[in-house]
Design a protein around this motif. Structure first.
Motif, short mmCIF file in Angstrom:
data_model
loop_
_atom_site.label_atom_id
_atom_site.label_comp_id
_atom_site.label_asym_id
_atom_site.label_seq_id
_atom_site.Cartn_x
_atom_site.Cartn_y
_atom_site.Cartn_z
N LEU A 28 0.83 -1.20 0.00
CA LEU A 28 0.00 0.00 0.00
C LEU A 28 0.86 1.26 0.00
O LEU A 28 0.61 2.20 -0.75
N ARG A 29 1.93 1.27 0.80
CA ARG A 29 2.84 2.42 0.82
C ARG A 29 3.46 2.68 -0.55
O ARG A 29 3.64 3.82 -0.95
N SER A 30 3.77 1.62 -1.28
CA SER A 30 4.38 1.81 -2.60
C SER A 30 3.35 2.27 -3.63
O SER A 30 3.71 2.84 -4.65
N TRP A 31 2.07 2.05 -3.37
CA TRP A 31 1.00 2.38 -4.31
C TRP A 31 0.52 3.83 -4.17
O TRP A 31 0.14 4.45 -5.15
N ILE A 32 0.56 4.37 -2.94
CA ILE A 32 0.03 5.72 -2.70
C ILE A 32 1.14 6.77 -2.72
O ILE A 32 2.29 6.47 -2.38
N PRO A 33 0.81 8.01 -3.08
CA PRO A 33 1.78 9.10 -2.93
C PRO A 33 2.03 9.37 -1.44
O PRO A 33 1.13 9.18 -0.62
N LYS A 34 3.23 9.78 -1.11
CA LYS A 34 3.61 10.02 0.30
C LYS A 34 2.69 11.02 0.98
O LYS A 34 2.41 10.91 2.16
N ASN A 35 2.21 12.03 0.23
CA ASN A 35 1.40 13.07 0.85
C ASN A 35 -0.02 12.62 1.18
O ASN A 35 -0.80 13.39 1.72
N CYS A 36 -0.37 11.38 0.88
CA CYS A 36 -1.70 10.85 1.22
C CYS A 36 -1.81 10.46 2.69
O CYS A 36 -2.90 10.41 3.24
N LEU A 37 -0.69 10.17 3.32
CA LEU A 37 -0.71 9.80 4.74
C LEU A 37 -0.85 11.05 5.59
O LEU A 37 -0.16 12.04 5.39
N LYS A 38 -1.76 10.99 6.55
CA LYS A 38 -2.05 12.13 7.41
C LYS A 38 -1.88 11.76 8.88
O LYS A 38 -1.97 10.60 9.25
N SER A 39 -1.66 12.78 9.68
CA SER A 39 -1.70 12.63 11.14
C SER A 39 -3.06 13.12 11.60
O SER A 39 -3.50 14.20 11.21
N VAL A 40 -3.74 12.31 12.40
CA VAL A 40 -5.10 12.62 12.84
C VAL A 40 -5.17 12.46 14.36
O VAL A 40 -4.67 11.48 14.91
N ARG A 41 -5.78 13.43 15.03
CA ARG A 41 -5.99 13.34 16.47
C ARG A 41 -7.26 12.54 16.75
O ARG A 41 -8.31 12.79 16.16
N TYR A 42 -7.14 11.57 17.66
CA TYR A 42 -8.27 10.74 18.03
C TYR A 42 -8.20 10.45 19.52
O TYR A 42 -7.25 9.81 19.98
N GLN A 43 -9.17 10.94 20.27
CA GLN A 43 -9.26 10.73 21.71
C GLN A 43 -7.95 11.06 22.42
O GLN A 43 -7.45 10.31 23.24
N GLY A 44 -7.36 12.19 22.05
CA GLY A 44 -6.13 12.64 22.69
C GLY A 44 -4.85 12.03 22.15
O GLY A 44 -3.76 12.38 22.58
#
Length: 75
Positions: A28-44
C-alpha cells in the motif's frame, strides 16, 4: 487478504497503516503518494500513519482483482 474496518474521526473514515500486516502495508505504501498519509488526532492520541478509507478501499479492490484466485479444479 483481510480488510480493515475504518475509524470514524471528524466526519471522515480512516485506516491506520500500522494496523496492516507487513506485506500489505509495504504494498500500500508503494501504491500511494507520500502526501496521502495524514496525522489525525483521536481521543487525545496522534495517529501518524492514517489514510482515508476511500483510498484504502480502492487499493484493496485492485489487490483483490490482481490476485489470482484458485478454482475448484486448480491443484
Amino acid at each position: 487478504m483481510t480488510k480493515l474496518i475504518p475509524i470514524f474521526i471528524n466526519g471522515t473514515n480512516w485506516i491506520q497503516l500500522s494496523q496492516l500486516q507487513g506485506d500489505q502495508a509495504r504494498k500500500l505504501r508503494s501504491w500511494i503518494p507520500k502526501n496521502c498519509l495524514k496525522s489525525v488526532r483521536y481521543q487525545g492520541l496522534l495517529l501518524k500513519d492514517c489514510l482515508d478509507f476511500e483510498t484504502y478501499e480502492l487499493w484493496f479492490r485492485t489487490q483483490q482483482v490482481a490476485e489470482p484466485k484458485l478454482g475448484l479444479s486448480d491443484f
